[in-house]
Scaffold this motif. Sequence first.
Motif, short mmCIF file in Angstrom:
data_model
loop_
_atom_site.label_atom_id
_atom_site.label_comp_id
_atom_site.label_asym_id
_atom_site.label_seq_id
_atom_site.Cartn_x
_atom_site.Cartn_y
_atom_site.Cartn_z
N ARG A 142 -6.06 -4.01 -71.10
CA ARG A 142 -4.73 -3.39 -70.93
C ARG A 142 -4.72 -2.06 -71.68
N ARG A 143 -4.17 -1.05 -71.02
CA ARG A 143 -4.06 0.26 -71.64
C ARG A 143 -2.62 0.75 -71.54
N ALA A 144 -2.25 1.61 -72.47
CA ALA A 144 -0.91 2.20 -72.46
C ALA A 144 -1.03 3.71 -72.55
N GLU A 145 -0.13 4.41 -71.83
CA GLU A 145 -0.08 5.87 -71.92
C GLU A 145 1.16 6.26 -72.73
N VAL A 146 0.93 6.99 -73.81
CA VAL A 146 2.00 7.44 -74.69
C VAL A 146 2.18 8.94 -74.46
N ASN A 162 -6.29 1.97 -75.59
CA ASN A 162 -6.80 0.66 -75.17
C ASN A 162 -6.18 -0.40 -76.07
N LEU A 163 -5.39 -1.29 -75.48
CA LEU A 163 -4.70 -2.30 -76.28
C LEU A 163 -5.63 -3.36 -76.83
N ASP A 164 -6.78 -3.52 -76.21
CA ASP A 164 -7.74 -4.52 -76.70
C ASP A 164 -8.49 -4.02 -77.92
#
Length: 278
Positions: A142-146, A162-164
């Motif tokens: 899972r990835r997040a874009e800030v 990268n949330l992992d």
Amino acid sequence: MRTTVRRHLGKVVAGAAVAVAATAAMIAITLPGTAGAEGTGGGSAGRVAAGGQGAAQDGAGQQGGAAAVAPGVVERAPAEGERGTGRDPLTDDEIARVERIALNRQLLDAGRDVDGDRGPQRLGVDLAEPEADEVDDPSAPRRAEVTFYDYQDDTLVTRTVNLDTGKVEATDSGRGVQPPLSRAENTEAAALLIADPLGAGLRADYQDATGKKLTSPEQLQLSSMVYRAVPGAQPAAFDQCGIHRCARLLLKVKNGPWIDTRSLVIDLSTRKVAALTR
């Protein structure tokens, strides 16, 4: 502008009357056992017919009646975990975590937000799309874009976390990219307009509508549009809008009418207000 307020006041009153009538009609149609309760003739006949039908269905000479309705039960929302899985929306913990990771020391020290304070302006955090070769992989990270807007140099910065692994995998930055304004930016734009001499009409219209002085953005319902310069359509002060962060506000008195300020543009990068030429 003052004429616009009075015109909208009439529309608001008319709209409220229509809404009340529509709500009453919905209640009369949708609430079982109460339709026609206040009426005459047909309403009473409906109740008698319902009672007679119930008696016929009993078949034992007992008087029929409406079945008791069990009280509604509101289920408690499931507890949100610290981490989501797959394409689940980001949890509050994940959002807070990726914001800390994305805002490194360099960006924090060099950047400035819409108020001019240390650190860039946070715009949003979104779940990133998977890579092309990860679309059907259930174990894909899972990835997040800030996304931040740095008012120091009018740069949009997007960092992919990268949330992992907890690592920043990519950083993109550029000028001239203007996503929708955040709540904090809307509030600052409204504060600048209220305090500016060009906000005199807004202040007067607010007082006409409410009998009170307008002193704070909290007295208004705020929404906005990003403004980009159009050659020859604005004062030279706004030729940079699109590179600068500029806003046109859509303002409404809380529980009251709209106030038209679309002819005014607030340059949040220079903190100036000007009127568009007509």
